[in-house]
Design a protein around this motif. Structure first.
Motif, short mmCIF file in Angstrom:
data_model
loop_
_atom_site.label_atom_id
_atom_site.label_comp_id
_atom_site.label_asym_id
_atom_site.label_seq_id
_atom_site.Cartn_x
_atom_site.Cartn_y
_atom_site.Cartn_z
N THR A 174 0.84 -1.20 0.00
CA THR A 174 0.00 0.00 0.00
C THR A 174 0.87 1.25 0.00
OG1 THR A 174 -1.66 -1.23 1.26
CG2 THR A 174 -1.89 1.16 1.19
N THR A 175 1.90 1.24 0.82
CA THR A 175 2.82 2.36 0.90
C THR A 175 3.55 2.52 -0.43
OG1 THR A 175 3.13 1.89 3.24
CG2 THR A 175 4.71 3.37 2.22
N ALA A 176 3.93 1.46 -1.05
CA ALA A 176 4.65 1.52 -2.33
C ALA A 176 3.76 2.10 -3.42
CB ALA A 176 5.14 0.14 -2.73
N ARG A 177 2.46 1.83 -3.41
CA ARG A 177 1.54 2.38 -4.41
C ARG A 177 1.32 3.87 -4.22
NH1 ARG A 177 -3.57 -0.88 -4.04
NH2 ARG A 177 -2.48 -2.60 -3.10
N ARG A 178 1.35 4.32 -2.99
CA ARG A 178 1.10 5.72 -2.69
C ARG A 178 2.29 6.61 -3.06
NH1 ARG A 178 -1.27 5.14 3.29
NH2 ARG A 178 -3.08 3.92 2.77
N LEU A 179 3.46 6.05 -3.00
CA LEU A 179 4.63 6.86 -3.28
C LEU A 179 4.67 7.24 -4.77
CD1 LEU A 179 7.36 4.92 -1.27
CD2 LEU A 179 6.32 7.10 -0.69
N PRO A 180 5.05 8.46 -5.04
CA PRO A 180 5.15 8.83 -6.46
C PRO A 180 6.31 8.10 -7.11
CG PRO A 180 5.82 10.66 -5.04
CD PRO A 180 5.40 9.54 -4.16
N GLY A 181 6.08 7.68 -8.27
CA GLY A 181 7.17 6.94 -8.84
C GLY A 181 7.15 6.66 -10.22
#
Length: 181
Positions: A174-181
């Motif tokens: 979930t945290t990885a999806r929220r981070l801009p990238g």
């Protein structure tokens, strides 16, 4: 094995070794008393295996040999618990055949047979105690229960760990999806 246990087992087994040896050598004196019991047991033995002996003398000798062998095992502490159970099993037909006090009309003989019947009943109780004696070590029941409890705790721990790791993985994803990238 403690000295008391060793002594008690030797004392308990003594009568089986001595009388078993005596009866093996001279079974004929017991035939009249044993015949009613062996006549009932013979058909059962034939059904189990037709090669098994069914005559009274042979059955007395077999019972006597078993008593000597199991008595020596109990006395030496080798497989003492199973030996005590075997001796208890051999005591049942011996007691029923040898001391049927309920059939005696003579009061003196009735009392004598009743005393011997009760003596054998006491021996049977002692053999049951010997059969359940774990010499201070945990018995099979406790070990199995302890192992089951240990296994349940291990499975519970594994489930908790898996849940915790799954939550961490979900949070990480979930945290990885929220981070801009």
């Amino acid at each position: 094995m403690t000295p008391v246990r060793s002594l008690a087992r030797a004392m308990l087994s003594g009568i089986f070794v001595v009388s078993g040896a005596r009866n093996f050598v001279n079974p004929d004196r017991l035939v009249p008393a044993a015949k009613p019991i062996t006549d009932r047991v013979a058909p059962l033995l034939q059904r189990v295996d037709p090669r098994l002996p069914t005559d009274t003398t042979a059955l007395i000798r077999a019972n006597s040999a078993i008593q000597v062998g199991a008595g020596l095992m109990l006395a030496t502490g080798r497989l003492a618990r199973p030996a005590a159970l075997v001796l208890a099993g051999t005591l049942v037909p011996v007691t029923l055949a040898g001391h049927p006090f309920w059939r005696n009309d003579d009061p003196a003989q009735r009392q004598n047979n009743q005393i011997h019947f009760l003596k054998n009943l006491g021996l049977f109780g002692g053999l049951l105690l010997a059969a359940t004696d774990t010499a201070g070590k945990p018995g099979l029941r406790w070990r199995a229960g302890h192992r089951i409890g240990h296994s349940r705790r291990s499975v519970s721990r594994a489930v908790r760990t898996a849940r915790r790791e799954a939550r961490i993985a979900v949070r990480s994803a979930t945290t990885a999806r929220r981070l801009p990238g």
